[in-house]
Design a protein around this motif. Sequence first.
Motif, PDB file in Angstrom:
ATOM      1  N   ASP A   1       0.825  -1.207   0.000  1.00 41.17           N
ATOM      2  CA  ASP A   1       0.000   0.000   0.000  1.00 41.17           C
ATOM      3  C   ASP A   1       0.862   1.261   0.000  1.00 41.17           C
ATOM      4  O   ASP A   1       0.605   2.205  -0.766  1.00 41.17           O
ATOM      5  N   ASP A   2       1.899   1.275   0.870  1.00 39.57           N
ATOM      6  CA  ASP A   2       2.773   2.442   0.916  1.00 39.57           C
ATOM      7  C   ASP A   2       3.536   2.608  -0.398  1.00 39.57           C
ATOM      8  O   ASP A   2       3.712   3.732  -0.892  1.00 39.57           O
TER       9      ASP A   2
ATOM     10  N   ASP B   1       1.310   4.183  -3.008  1.00 41.56           N
ATOM     11  CA  ASP B   1       1.157   5.621  -2.780  1.00 41.56           C
ATOM     12  C   ASP B   1       2.413   6.377  -3.229  1.00 41.56           C
ATOM     13  O   ASP B   1       2.322   7.460  -3.819  1.00 41.56           O
TER      14      ASP B   1
ATOM     15  N   ASN C   1       2.503   6.653  -7.007  1.00 46.23           N
ATOM     16  CA  ASN C   1       1.578   7.670  -7.488  1.00 46.23           C
ATOM     17  C   ASN C   1       2.161   9.072  -7.318  1.00 46.23           C
ATOM     18  O   ASN C   1       1.955   9.952  -8.160  1.00 46.23           O
ATOM     19  N   GLU C   2       2.885   9.283  -6.221  1.00 41.86           N
ATOM     20  CA  GLU C   2       3.531  10.577  -6.023  1.00 41.86           C
ATOM     21  C   GLU C   2       4.626  10.806  -7.050  1.00 41.86           C
ATOM     22  O   GLU C   2       4.792  11.923  -7.560  1.00 41.86           O
TER      23      GLU C   2
END
Length: 484
Positions: free
Chosen positions: A238-239, A242, A245-246
Amino acid sequence: MKSFTSLHQRQQQSLVITPQLIESIRMLQLAHTELNQFVEQEIEKNPFLDLASNDSGASGDVSPTVADNQNISAREDHVDGPARTDMPELSSPWKSIRDTGNLSPGERPSLDEFAASTETLHEHVAHQIALTAFTPQERLIAGALADHLDDTGYLQVNLLELAERLNSPEARVKLVLEALQLFDPPGIFARSLTECLEIQLRQRDRFDPAMAALVANLELLARRDFRALKRRCRVDEDDLLDMLNEIRALDPKPGNQFQSAGSESIIPDVFVLPSPGGGWQVELNREVLPKVLINQTYFAQVTRLTAQSSKDQSFLNECFQNASWLVRSLDQRATTILKVATEIVRHQDVFLEDGIAHLRPLNLKTIADAIDMHESTVSRVTSNKYILTPRGVFELKYFFTVAIPSSQGGDAHSAEAVRHQIRAIIAAETLDDVLSDDGIVARLKETGVDIARRTVAKYREAMNIPSSAQRRREKRFVLAAAEG
């Protein structure tokens, strides 16, 4: 033994390429913008040439052989039988193009003329340097660094060499660079992609140890090795998702938004339109063709005034001959483009109807034999020429592709159509059905395409499609992140 000399007379034929013939051949390859520039240069040198204008209808100023060409086109009908092409004679109409109406589209003022000038990257940086509290020496260093900024926003200079050239300590140059890296747009003055991303993440206050590890291992991201990235960054799926995506939200080339050169639109040389009676209608785009006139009246007047000077008369005759040659060459160029485009449309009519999957293999020799021209002529005509079709705008060379044999004994397949099939097959993959190159070969054979595995790999790599292992890892990672 006696020796003697004698004279013998004989006839022989040889082909001599004149300078005008070389220019005519070169004109075939020119794009319409280059052709217009060439014509403008010829008009400047030749007093008997002029561009046609809306008020150039006076018959006394125009050669009597010059005519209007408003409705010249080639039309192709193919209804329940072989294709039929009706090609009008274009020898005289192309010598003059006179527009009707008060103002032609080409002469109307463009909105670009009234648009504000776009600020360039270097101007944007110079304004920020002027507003920054630098000392005179630091301002000098900042200007020197800005001079080595490329259009994408990256710094292309060795700091040690620049410091020696400016007679300044390298530490001071680095301090000025750190200040410049805070400028807008974020990521500017970076020396590598890693540093560019780091600058942007620091300004967003997102450059933590995990993100630093991700930026330091961009090669793993390029290989889509997410398992190794999780291990290096010490984060869960999950991290990592994220963080990815950044990264995608960052700009790897921050200077591109300040590119001074605007985007260039492609203006087609040929139009293909559905014919009311079936088939296709092929027309030249007359807006991009030079509108050239020969002023015979002026030639006659000047000839009478200089009748006593043989030198002047020779110059005038040469100018008039060059003007006639230019008009004939433009006529021949337009005719040749129309012939080649019409024959291409005749061969690729199924593509126009049903799309890229039905693109047929085609080579220069096929078109050259059909219109009784040399392959080199067809190659020149199709260079830098574009055709507008119901399927979009394509370069004429796009329709010439390698033939891939059929596995079922039917017609061969176009290489471009096969690449389209490969993209479609890979796009339809699921996590449980990711095909290897051999699997793609088998799937293609089911559709009648006989192709080698190495050819599939070559096409896949040319389209920047990763291998089956990398595609499987990416699908597994995305699926796990979605379920989480």
